[in-house]
Design a protein around this motif. Structure first.
Motif, PDB file in Angstrom:
ATOM      1  N   SER A  42      -1.622  27.547   6.064  1.00  0.00           N
ATOM      2  CA  SER A  42      -3.090  27.282   6.305  1.00  0.00           C
ATOM      3  C   SER A  42      -3.420  26.653   6.868  1.00  0.00           C
ATOM      4  O   SER A  42      -3.872  25.584   6.264  1.00  0.00           O
ATOM      5  CB  SER A  42      -3.442  28.315   5.556  1.00  0.00           C
ATOM      6  N   SER A  43      -4.925  25.751   7.194  1.00  0.00           N
ATOM      7  CA  SER A  43      -6.183  25.311   8.098  1.00  0.00           C
ATOM      8  C   SER A  43      -6.930  24.525   6.886  1.00  0.00           C
ATOM      9  O   SER A  43      -8.347  25.402   7.518  1.00  0.00           O
ATOM     10  CB  SER A  43      -5.666  25.289   9.165  1.00  0.00           C
ATOM     11  N   GLY A  44      -6.353  24.319   5.475  1.00  0.00           N
ATOM     12  CA  GLY A  44      -7.196  24.208   5.059  1.00  0.00           C
ATOM     13  C   GLY A  44      -7.588  23.040   4.542  1.00  0.00           C
ATOM     14  O   GLY A  44      -8.019  22.212   5.285  1.00  0.00           O
ATOM     15  N   ILE A  45      -8.720  22.003   4.038  1.00  0.00           N
ATOM     16  CA  ILE A  45      -8.820  20.551   3.762  1.00  0.00           C
ATOM     17  C   ILE A  45      -8.147  20.118   3.792  1.00  0.00           C
ATOM     18  O   ILE A  45      -6.995  19.877   2.589  1.00  0.00           O
ATOM     19  CB  ILE A  45     -10.395  20.911   2.847  1.00  0.00           C
ATOM     20  N   LYS A  46      -7.831  18.941   4.749  1.00  0.00           N
ATOM     21  CA  LYS A  46      -7.154  17.461   4.618  1.00  0.00           C
ATOM     22  C   LYS A  46      -7.588  16.518   3.809  1.00  0.00           C
ATOM     23  O   LYS A  46      -8.213  16.070   4.073  1.00  0.00           O
ATOM     24  CB  LYS A  46      -6.248  17.192   6.026  1.00  0.00           C
ATOM     25  N   PHE A  47      -6.570  15.276   3.100  1.00  0.00           N
ATOM     26  CA  PHE A  47      -6.902  14.218   2.548  1.00  0.00           C
ATOM     27  C   PHE A  47      -6.079  13.453   3.004  1.00  0.00           C
ATOM     28  O   PHE A  47      -5.030  13.829   2.919  1.00  0.00           O
ATOM     29  CB  PHE A  47      -7.288  15.448  -0.008  1.00  0.00           C
ATOM     30  N   SER A  48      -7.007  12.402   2.020  1.00  0.00           N
ATOM     31  CA  SER A  48      -6.269  11.344   2.034  1.00  0.00           C
ATOM     32  C   SER A  48      -6.019  10.125   0.874  1.00  0.00           C
ATOM     33  O   SER A  48      -7.590  10.593   0.660  1.00  0.00           O
ATOM     34  CB  SER A  48      -5.785  10.256   2.863  1.00  0.00           C
ATOM     35  N   ASP A  66     -11.030  12.344   9.938  1.00  0.00           N
ATOM     36  CA  ASP A  66      -9.801  11.830   9.897  1.00  0.00           C
ATOM     37  C   ASP A  66      -9.394  10.872   8.395  1.00  0.00           C
ATOM     38  O   ASP A  66     -10.130   9.532   8.173  1.00  0.00           O
ATOM     39  CB  ASP A  66      -9.173  10.589  10.396  1.00  0.00           C
ATOM     40  N   PRO A  67      -9.233  11.830   7.616  1.00  0.00           N
ATOM     41  CA  PRO A  67      -9.627  11.060   6.097  1.00  0.00           C
ATOM     42  C   PRO A  67      -8.514   9.813   5.631  1.00  0.00           C
ATOM     43  O   PRO A  67      -8.805   8.807   4.990  1.00  0.00           O
ATOM     44  CB  PRO A  67      -8.322  11.807   5.059  1.00  0.00           C
ATOM     45  N   THR A  68      -7.278   9.461   6.177  1.00  0.00           N
ATOM     46  CA  THR A  68      -6.859   8.419   6.487  1.00  0.00           C
ATOM     47  C   THR A  68      -7.582   7.224   6.684  1.00  0.00           C
ATOM     48  O   THR A  68      -7.293   6.135   6.397  1.00  0.00           O
ATOM     49  CB  THR A  68      -5.207   8.501   7.194  1.00  0.00           C
ATOM     50  N   SER A  69      -8.061   7.529   8.133  1.00  0.00           N
ATOM     51  CA  SER A  69      -8.888   6.016   8.494  1.00  0.00           C
ATOM     52  C   SER A  69     -10.372   5.832   7.299  1.00  0.00           C
ATOM     53  O   SER A  69     -10.282   4.245   6.817  1.00  0.00           O
ATOM     54  CB  SER A  69      -9.381   6.360   9.948  1.00  0.00           C
ATOM     55  N   GLN A  76       0.865  -0.982   0.239  1.00  0.00           N
ATOM     56  CA  GLN A  76      -0.177  -0.296  -0.187  1.00  0.00           C
ATOM     57  C   GLN A  76       0.481   1.149   0.139  1.00  0.00           C
ATOM     58  O   GLN A  76       1.822   1.379   0.725  1.00  0.00           O
ATOM     59  CB  GLN A  76      -0.956   0.583   1.386  1.00  0.00           C
ATOM     60  N   ILE A  77      -0.101   2.174  -0.979  1.00  0.00           N
ATOM     61  CA  ILE A  77       1.146   3.751  -0.997  1.00  0.00           C
ATOM     62  C   ILE A  77       0.100   4.345  -0.104  1.00  0.00           C
ATOM     63  O   ILE A  77      -1.051   4.263  -0.761  1.00  0.00           O
ATOM     64  CB  ILE A  77       1.429   4.123  -2.019  1.00  0.00           C
ATOM     65  N   VAL A  78       0.059   5.343   1.032  1.00  0.00           N
ATOM     66  CA  VAL A  78      -0.666   6.445   1.627  1.00  0.00           C
ATOM     67  C   VAL A  78      -0.005   7.806   1.071  1.00  0.00           C
ATOM     68  O   VAL A  78       1.441   8.248   0.996  1.00  0.00           O
ATOM     69  CB  VAL A  78      -0.371   6.014   2.788  1.00  0.00           C
ATOM     70  N   ILE A  79      -1.002   8.544   0.282  1.00  0.00           N
ATOM     71  CA  ILE A  79      -0.231  10.140  -0.013  1.00  0.00           C
ATOM     72  C   ILE A  79      -1.637  10.391   1.390  1.00  0.00           C
ATOM     73  O   ILE A  79      -2.612  10.445   1.017  1.00  0.00           O
ATOM     74  CB  ILE A  79      -0.863  10.351  -0.847  1.00  0.00           C
TER      75      ILE A  79
END
Length: 815
Positions: free
Chosen positions: A238-244, A297-300, A216-219
């Motif tokens: 700055s605190s913008g939208i996080k993604f994963s 939590d986008p990664t979860s 698996q590759i995680v970004i």
């Protein structure tokens, strides 16, 4: 995953009664016996530009497949990735500015009013951002390839790539699954152990990439929390939208192996097949939650998606994808032919007697698992280039269905609205920010949703309007001291109101026939608030008439009586048309100054809103206004960007002018060179994306809606069959599954340029409809649960109850 492939059994839904009814109606009409024309956008080489790439989407996750051989890029989008954060869009200084603008308009100083109106403008909207890329490197030897083929199969929502290297045929299959929310890619070859490559993820946004485990590759990354230039993106804190995003790799083959490389890469060697699953998520929790306050939590979330399909085979994933997609796409069928039925039969008979084979009998190219007709290898670009000479109706079919495919792919229940580029974007600074524009573009995105039988696809629009109401109510109260709600020209994922010296409601009223429950529970409350604002916004003007002040015609200026160029006046035609539409709808469930036009061929035709998409100007009720509308269209001319071309196409169709509507089709089907796109206005790219230029998706949707208008038009009580059919261009054809107002489904077959049969049914409620065709008018009563078959004289030939259980053969024998 490697056990999957051919022996899996997959349970899919039983057809709903409505679907079964449409099948029976099509079977009884004999439509199922027609030639199964392929619907494929074909490419004969890898993409050299982004507009050569092939789009996929599940409503939320988009992908653009470039189809490279030595290296490949699959560019990714998530519809929730935007710059910015929620904001306060009110302006306590606006009332004073508004009073000043109104005073200047009343005094006739329109140029000064136009300058002063900029004081009403708000902050810049957010900018739509790309997710990133799946990058694959196959090696230098892979540059020596032959028999290259790539397509978008609109019937299956898949992108397929095939090529041969040293007698080994390589195949790639791609789709974006709505049921399981993953982008799926399968690599295979017809010789064991032939697959070897390196894969990694990358993004233009601030990000970090790593390998998790051995497969698996995680970004992980974030969008800018404010508008910044491209050279600042990587350093922005700055605190913008996080993604994963998580890329899960699975492979099979006796000697296959996967190796972890530095810098977040995986290397595959000697595999028989490889499957990539890409899941993505973001921290976006709605337009009113700051990203810094998000608990998501986008990664979860992405990992949960991957784990939920861990035990599913490729065959199972594909079967669920196909079932989901085709439940929408298969509702409408269209086939156009410029040859008469008798001519086609005679041509085939002569060919058989001479020992020649027709296209349908053409030899099939088969090797390994590939199978396609020889005639299907002509690229979409070549078909577009040759249209000026051959006027191939099947390309019109394809472009109509392509619009439906794109809407299904970028707007599903629970997703964000389709923006200016749908969901497909490669840039951190896209044209016009990728932001939805409510002066026509956002509405046009959803024009085909109802007539083309995709009502579910417009649900994100009404979800979004509900968000606009919340912000717009505050804006109406503070900025304009009015009740109700208001929306401005430009918006974004934060339901922002960005005013560009224009004030608009943003509602077209196209959904009126959706049914009582929708009107009562969803649409009416929205319209009531809109109407409430309009009642306060309208002021008494000259001669005692109510007027809007200030008012603009979108992106269009005028020459005032004093000779100065201005853009702000009062009571523009578009304002009045929208207001009349809104008031008419709410009630049912002028005097104006002329100015000299400095740009008579302006691309906007906003003043004709009442003709289309509105219904206040009609041939039956306002013939003089229709003549004026036609004169205005002649004056504006045919030239314009893609969205303007398809709007004019729909307007000419509404005026029943089939010749001019068809002329606009020819105007659009011109191939744009992406290296010199500034030389073009309108047109199509090689992947059939429509051009402004640059790319803007609204014309793809406008084209589908305009074709539907040429074949079926309806008001609350009238239904017009083939009102703008270009009979000399599409002599023979059929359409199945279009929707008329009131939820009536329409099937039509025509021959020799004349109606042969039409089938109607409704599943919402009983209705009395005036059916029209070329001077014939029949009053018909449609009872819910029955299918009605009419001939060209509009005589009812037969009625089929939905519940009758007959085989296809029995239907054909009965008729």
């Amino acid at each position: 995953m490697d056990r999957a492939e051919e022996d899996d059994w997959v349970w899919v839904r039983r057809p709903e009664e409505a679907d079964a009814a449409e099948w029976r109606a099509a079977a009884a009409a004999g439509l199922q016996d027609e030639e199964d024309r392929p619907l494929k956008v074909v490419f004969t080489s890898p993409a050299a530009h982004w507009t050569d790439a092939a789009p996929l989407g599940n409503g939320r996750l988009g992908a653009m497949v470039w189809g490279g051989v030595a290296s490949e890029t699959i560019q990714l989008n998530d519809d929730t990735l935007w710059t910015g954060v929620p904001g306060d869009y009110t302006n306590p200084d606006a009332p004073a500015v508004l009073a000043k603008v109104r005073k200047l308009v009343d005094s006739g100083d329109y140029a000064a009013a136009s300058v002063a109106a900029f004081g009403l403008s708000g902050l810049h909207s957010g900018v739509y951002q790309p997710l990133g890329d799946i990058n694959l490197v196959f090696g230098d030897s892979d540059t020596r390839y032959s028999a290259y083929y790539r397509d978008i199969d609109l019937k299956t929502a898949t992108v397929n790539v095939q090529y041969t290297i040293e007698d080994v045929e390589f195949t790639r299959e791609h789709f974006s699954s709505n049921p399981h929310q993953v982008v799926v890619t399968k690599f295979s070859a017809d010789k064991a152990g032939s697959l070897s490559f390196t894969v990694y993820l990358d993004s233009k946004l601030q990000h970090h990439s790593s390998v998790s485990g051995t497969s698996q590759i995680v970004i992980e990354g974030s969008c800018p929390g404010k508008i910044i230039s491209s050279d600042e993106i990587k350093s922005d804190k700055s605190s913008g939208i996080k993604f994963s995003a998580i890329l899960d790799l699975r492979c099979g083959g006796v000697g296959s192996k996967v190796q972890v490389l530095d810098e977040g890469k995986l290397k595959v060697d000697g595999a028989d097949w490889v499957i990539l699953l890409l899941a993505a998520s973001s921290s976006f929790e709605g337009p009113f939650t700051k990203p810094s306050d998000s608990k998501k939590d986008p990664t979860s979330a992405a990992l949960h998606t991957i784990n939920s399909i861990r035990n599913m085979s490729y065959t199972q994933l594909y079967a669920y994808h196909l079932d989901d997609y085709q439940s929408l796409f298969n509702r409408v069928t269209l086939k156009l032919s410029k040859e008469s039925k008798n001519a086609l039969e005679e041509e085939n008979l002569v060919a058989v007697r001479k020992g020649h084979k027709t296209d349908s009998d053409a030899p099939r190219v088969e090797k390994g698992k590939s199978s396609r007709s020889a005639s299907s290898t002509i690229s979409a670009a070549e078909r577009v280039k040759s249209f000026i000479n051959d006027e191939d109706p099947s390309l019109v079919d394809l472009l109509f269905h392509y619009g439906r495919y794109l809407l299904i792919s970028c707007s599903r229940p629970g997703t964000q609205i389709a923006n200016l580029q749908g969901i497909w974007n490669k840039d951190t600074e896209p044209a016009w920010d990728g932001a939805p524009h409510m002066n026509v573009n956002l509405q046009m995105n959803y024009w085909p949703s109802l007539p083309c039988n995709l009502s579910e696809c417009q649900e994100p629009l009404f979800d979004f309007i509900a968000s606009l109401v919340r912000n717009g109510s505050k804006t109406a109260k503070v900025n304009y001291e009015a009740s109700g709600w208001v929306a401005h020209q430009v918006t974004d994922i934060w339901a922002k109101h960005h005013l560009i010296v224009a004030i608009q409601c943003g509602l077209s009223g196209r959904w009126v026939g959706l049914g009582f429950d929708f009107l009562q529970n969803t649409a009416y409350p929205l319209l009531k608030g809109c109407a409430s604002f309009l009642l306060d916004w309208l002021i008494e003007g000259r001669g005692g008439y109510l007027e809007t002040n200030p008012s603009t015609s979108p992106e269009h200026s005028f020459i005032a009586p004093d000779g100065k160029t201005a853009s702000v006046s009062y009571s523009t035609t578009m304002d009045m048309a929208i207001i009349k539409e809104v008031f008419t709808v709410v009630i049912s469930s002028d005097k104006a100054q002329d100015f000299e036009d400095p740009e008579v061929h302006h691309r906007h035709v906003s003043h004709l809103f009442g003709l289309f998409p509105g219904h206040t100007i009609t041939i039956g009720k306002t013939p003089d206004l229709c003549k004026a509308a036609a004169n205005s269209l002649y004056k504006r001319g045919d030239a314009g960007p893609g969205w303007s071309t398809t709007w004019k196409m729909a307007l000419w169709a509404r005026l029943r002018n089939s010749e001019h509507a068809y002329r606009m089709i020819k105007q659009l089907i011109i191939l744009v060179d992406p290296d010199h796109e500034a030389n073009f206005e309108g047109g199509l790219y090689s992947n059939l994306f429509t051009a402004h230029p640059p790319f803007q998706i609204d014309a793809n949707f406008g084209f589908a809606a305009a074709i539907a208008e040429m074949l079926v038009q309806s008001t609350e009580h009238d239904l017009y069959i083939l009102p703008a059919l270009p009979r000399d261009k599409w002599t023979t054809g059929y359409v199945r599954g279009l929707k008329a107002r009131g939820g009536t489904t329409v099937n039509i077959r025509w021959r020799e340029g004349d109606l042969h049969e039409t089938w109607l049914w409704t599943r919402n409620k009983n209705s009395i409809t005036r059916l029209h065709y070329r001077g014939h008018v029949a009053t018909v009563t449609l009872t819910c649960g029955n299918i009605y078959r009419f001939n060209k004289h509009l005589k009812c030939l037969k009625t089929y109850p939905f519940g009758i259980q007959k085989t296809l053969a029995e239907h054909i024998l009965v008729d």
